[in-house]
Design a protein around this motif. Sequence first.
Motif: not given
Length: 106
Positions: A81-86, A88-97, A99-104
Motif C-alpha cells: 500500500s505504501f509502495g503504491m503511494v510512492v 503514484t507520486q513519482s509518476f505524478v511528479g513526472h507530469i508536472g509540479e 499536478e504533484l502539489a494537487a496529489f500531495a
Amino acid sequence: MNLFISKAVSIIRGLLTTHSTVLLLSTSAADIPAQKIMNNNNEERLPNSKEGKKSLKWRIWVESKKTLRVAFPAMLFRVFSFGMVVVTQSFVGHIGEIELAAFALT
C-alpha cells in the motif's frame, strides 16, 4: 491438514475442560465439591503442556512463527500500500509540479 484439525480439536477440548468448571461454578456452586473448584491441574488447563518442557528459545521461535503466519499478510499489505503511494507520486511528479502539489493535497 489432519494434524492441524486434531491439534485444533485438542485445544478446543482443553478450553472446554477449563471453562466447564467456571460454567458449573456460575450455575450452582453448592453442588460442586471444593476440590473440583480449586483444581490447579495444569495438564487440564494447558492443552500444550508437553511443549512446556522444551527450551525457552524453542518456545519463542514457535510462537513467533505462529504470530508471523497471522500477521505477515497484513504486513505485506501495508508495504505494498505504501509502495503504491510512492510509485503514484513519482509518476505524478513526472507530469508536472502543479499536478504533484494537487496529489500531495489528497
